[in-house]
Write a protein that holds these residues in place. Structure first.
Motif, PDB file in Angstrom:
ATOM      1  N   ILE A 112      -3.509   7.539   3.827  1.00 47.18           N
ATOM      2  CA  ILE A 112      -3.010   6.571   2.861  1.00 47.18           C
ATOM      3  C   ILE A 112      -2.180   5.524   3.597  1.00 47.18           C
ATOM      4  CG2 ILE A 112      -2.911   8.289   0.995  1.00 47.18           C
ATOM      5  CD1 ILE A 112       0.130   8.280   1.306  1.00 47.18           C
ATOM      6  N   PRO A 137      -4.418   4.936  -1.235  1.00 49.39           N
ATOM      7  CA  PRO A 137      -5.313   5.891  -0.564  1.00 49.39           C
ATOM      8  C   PRO A 137      -6.545   5.226   0.032  1.00 49.39           C
ATOM      9  CG  PRO A 137      -5.647   5.963  -2.934  1.00 49.39           C
ATOM     10  CD  PRO A 137      -4.495   5.011  -2.702  1.00 49.39           C
ATOM     11  N   SER A 138      -7.049   5.806   1.125  1.00 55.03           N
ATOM     12  CA  SER A 138      -8.303   5.340   1.708  1.00 55.03           C
ATOM     13  C   SER A 138      -9.451   5.694   0.767  1.00 55.03           C
ATOM     14  CB  SER A 138      -8.518   5.986   3.075  1.00 55.03           C
ATOM     15  OG  SER A 138      -8.630   7.396   2.938  1.00 55.03           O
ATOM     16  N   TRP A 187     -10.196   9.461   0.277  1.00 61.06           N
ATOM     17  CA  TRP A 187      -9.025  10.332   0.133  1.00 61.06           C
ATOM     18  C   TRP A 187      -9.275  11.453  -0.876  1.00 61.06           C
ATOM     19  CZ3 TRP A 187      -5.279  11.498  -3.670  1.00 61.06           C
ATOM     20  CH2 TRP A 187      -4.121  12.139  -3.183  1.00 61.06           C
ATOM     21  N   ARG A 227      -7.383   0.984  -5.849  1.00 62.88           N
ATOM     22  CA  ARG A 227      -7.869   1.780  -4.723  1.00 62.88           C
ATOM     23  C   ARG A 227      -8.634   3.015  -5.217  1.00 62.88           C
ATOM     24  NH1 ARG A 227      -5.873   1.391   0.617  1.00 62.88           N
ATOM     25  NH2 ARG A 227      -5.349  -0.801   1.018  1.00 62.88           N
ATOM     26  N   LEU A 237       0.506  10.767  -5.540  1.00 65.94           N
ATOM     27  CA  LEU A 237       0.664   9.443  -4.946  1.00 65.94           C
ATOM     28  C   LEU A 237       1.867   8.762  -5.585  1.00 65.94           C
ATOM     29  CD1 LEU A 237      -3.029   8.147  -4.967  1.00 65.94           C
ATOM     30  CD2 LEU A 237      -1.751   8.951  -2.972  1.00 65.94           C
ATOM     31  N   GLY A 290       1.450  11.327  -0.751  1.00 67.55           N
ATOM     32  CA  GLY A 290       0.076  11.780  -0.567  1.00 67.55           C
ATOM     33  C   GLY A 290      -0.078  13.279  -0.426  1.00 67.55           C
ATOM     34  N   ASN A 307       1.792   3.983  -2.635  1.00 68.04           N
ATOM     35  CA  ASN A 307       0.853   4.676  -1.752  1.00 68.04           C
ATOM     36  C   ASN A 307      -0.575   4.246  -2.066  1.00 68.04           C
ATOM     37  OD1 ASN A 307       2.596   7.897  -1.942  1.00 68.04           O
ATOM     38  ND2 ASN A 307       3.142   6.016  -0.869  1.00 68.04           N
TER      39      ASN A 307
END
Length: 305
Positions: A218, A100-101, A104, A23, A94, A172, A98
């Protein structure tokens, strides 16, 4: 000069950490941000170290991956290791579950630069469930580090009454290194499952702002095992037994005896009301069972302390 650090704290995460790193490969609009990734291996006994080494050898990105081993068990110690070794003022934490987008890192960095008095800030956390959650799960979702919202706000202003004060979950969370060093002692006071509350209470009490930034998002993976009755009992038991210590962060020594009595009366009332309302469901509803376990051990927490 490093602008932003992503710190991944992991224990036996050989199967989970790759998803987080993948990610982070996909982060967008970070061309003007000089950022690093550090992985804190919290004394794993699987192939976590080997997996990270393989990623380091094949990492074709400008932001480096660094590996550190923390042999003291517990997330609180892993975070302390990250604070000690990071090269930036802003550290985004994180967990190894987790995800994340894509924006993020960008949103986390921008927010920290725009809010210099923010000692800590978190964002939206969406559940990524292995199985369908049990009925009523939304009542306990926050204990699983899940939170949503479409507006950014400062916790110091929204929850001015310390009795109602809340904090963003630790998943996050972004911490300003200066705020940590000024507020958080070298040795944690509370056991695991409450290190987030301890950390944020200490930062808050030193006068730093704590924020919710809805632009940071996230996904938090939650396996089926988290919904097993025995896990929920243990989880809420641990949370409940630490409540007294968390509460007392907000009061001076002379206030504590009086506040303890008031809390005890109020907690006892909550248990009675909850039992009367839910006694028929306590044996078959895992959410009710978990809530009751939490209330019982909150009541017991002053004696446990």
């Amino acid at each position: 000069m490093i602008d932003f650090t992503v710190a991944i704290c992991t224990y036996n995460g050989e199967k989970r950490v790759p998803d987080v790193l993948d990610r982070l490969k996909q982060q967008i609009d970070t061309e003007d941000i000089n950022w690093e990734i550090i992985v804190i291996d919290n004394n794993s006994n699987d192939n976590t170290a080997k997996v990270i080494k393989e990623y380091q050898n094949n990492w074709n990105f400008s932001n480096p991956i660094k590996y550190y081993l923390e042999t003291r068990q517990g997330l609180a110690y892993a975070r302390r290791c990250a604070i000690k070794n990071c090269q930036s003022e802003l550290i985004g934490f994180l967990d190894d579950d987790n995800l994340p987008s894509q924006n993020w890192v960008k949103e986390a960095y921008i927010f920290g630069k725009q809010h210099p008095n923010a000692g800590a800030y978190g964002g939206q956390i969406h559940g990524l469930f292995e199985v369908e959650p049990p009925p009523g799960f939304e009542r306990i979702a926050r204990y699983f580090a899940l939170i949503k919202g479409d507006k950014t706000y400062c916790y110091n202003e929204k929850y001015k009454d310390t009795r109602k004060k809340m904090y963003p979950p630790g998943a996050g969370i972004v911490i300003r290194k200066k705020a940590w060093l000024e507020s958080v002692p070298e040795e944690p006071l509370l056991p695991q499952t409450n290190e987030d509350l301890e950390m944020l209470s200490q930062i808050f009490n030193q006068g730093w702002e704590i924020w919710f930034n809805h632009l940071m998002e996230i996904e938090h993976f939650i396996p089926q095992s988290r919904f097993e009755p025995e896990y929920l009992k243990k989880f809420f038991r641990q949370n409940g037994l630490c409540r007294y210590q968390v509460r007392m962060f907000n009061y001076s020594n002379w206030q504590k005896p009086f506040i303890t009595i008031l809390y005890f009366i109020n907690d006892l009332k909550k248990i009675i009301v909850f039992y009367i309302k839910n006694k028929k469901n306590l044996k078959k509803d895992v959410v009710c069972m978990g809530e009751m376990e939490l209330l019982r051990h909150i009541l017991m927490s002053p004696f446990s302390y």
